[in-house]
Design an enzyme around this catalytic site. Structure first.
Site, PDB file in Angstrom:
ATOM      1  N   ASP A  10      53.876  70.984  12.050  1.00  0.00           N
ATOM      2  CA  ASP A  10      54.037  71.519  10.895  1.00  0.00           C
ATOM      3  C   ASP A  10      52.881  72.683  10.723  1.00  0.00           C
ATOM      4  OD1 ASP A  10      55.345  71.378   8.155  1.00  0.00           O
ATOM      5  OD2 ASP A  10      52.551  69.713   8.434  1.00  0.00           O
ATOM      6  N   ASP A  12      51.452  73.937   7.365  1.00  0.00           N
ATOM      7  CA  ASP A  12      50.462  73.596   6.315  1.00  0.00           C
ATOM      8  C   ASP A  12      49.970  72.282   5.987  1.00  0.00           C
ATOM      9  OD1 ASP A  12      49.265  74.641   3.544  1.00  0.00           O
ATOM     10  OD2 ASP A  12      50.901  75.840   3.148  1.00  0.00           O
TER      11      ASP A  12
HETATM   12 MG   LIG Z   1      52.281  69.514   5.477  1.00  0.00          MG
END
Ligand SMILES: [Mg+2]
Length: 262
Positions: A10, A12
């Site tokens: 992932d 952010d």
């Molecule tokens: Mg995230």
């Protein structure tokens, strides 16, 4: 953790917050390269192209190339190309979504679409809502890149793609097909991009609702990092809420590197 075929990482909250790199993200990615562990950057955000995501990472000092990025736009284009080859597609979204659909050879139209695909669309307005909901009521398939209701930005929390999708769903009476996390499609597509069985992929992320839930649904192992949304204090609440259980929890990216041996 043994027999890791690849990491699906992932962005952010895991490698950066907005424009600021999370400590050791650069070392983690460099370490994976040295150790020869395959990985992809996997993001629900549909606004940027693969190259723009890679450039954003490079701008923070994390080495990245366009082909190492999987976005919900890319996965949505793949989904539509597989399910409805040659379909006329209306796009409610930004550059990342338009680029992914063009590159997948799909036929983008402004009227009478067979598929309506929607992502984050900051120019969304009443006219767009009226058109999209009419197309969907008339039988077009409704595809949503990602159901995130909120979008963290440097200016605070803004409405996400899912909030726009909720408006279209309300106005059309039809729920969308969801591609991004917490659904499994994008995760399975990312494994396919790397040419590995999904069971050999390990999803790494900060969010129980999206990353850990999607990884579990896709049949991957999962590692939760406490670098973003989930903390020691709110973990139990998220675990109860989602029913998701990560295979491992790492306090930070340094601990993740030790766990992975990179
Ligand atoms: Mg995230």
């Amino acid at each position: 953790m043994k027999d890791i075929g690849a990491l699906l990482i992932d962005l952010d909250g895991t490698l950066f917050h907005g424009g600021i790199m999370i400590k050791d993200a650069d070392r983690l990615i460099a370490g994976l390269r040295v150790a020869g562990v395959p990985f992809l950057f996997v993001t629900n955000n549909s606004s940027r192209t693969q190259e723009q995501v890679a450039a954003h990472l490079r701008g923070m000092g994390i080495k990245a190339e366009a082909h190492e990025v999987c976005t919900s736009s890319l996965a949505s284009a793949h989904f539509v190309a597989q399910e409805s080859p040659g379909a006329r597609v209306a796009i409610l979204g930004e550059e990342g979504l338009h680029t992914a659909f063009k590159e997948a050879g799909l036929f983008v139209v402004d009227e009478s679409p067979q598929v309506v695909v929607q992502g984050i669309y900051r120019a969304f307005d009443y006219a767009a809502l009226a058109k999209a909901s009419r197309w969907i009521r008339e039988g077009a398939r409704f595809v949503l890149t990602n159901p995130d209701l909120m979008l963290p930005t440097d200016d605070g929390v803004m409405p996400g793609a899912g909030s726009i999708g909720a408006a279209i769903e309300a106005a059309s009476g039809m729920p969308p097909v969801v591609i991004g996390k917490p659904e499994a499609y994008m995760i399975r597509y990312a494994a396919e991009m790397l040419g590995i069985p999904v069971e050999q992929a390990v999803v790494v992320g900060d969010n129980m609702r999206t990353d850990i839930s999607a990884g579990g649904k896709a049949g991957c192992r999962t590692i939760l990092v406490l670098t973003g949304i989930t903390t020691r204090d709110n973990y139990e609440d998220y675990a109860k809420l989602t029913g998701a259980v990560p295979d491992l929890i790492c306090e930070d990216l340094a601990e993740l590197m030790v766990t992975l041996g990179v």
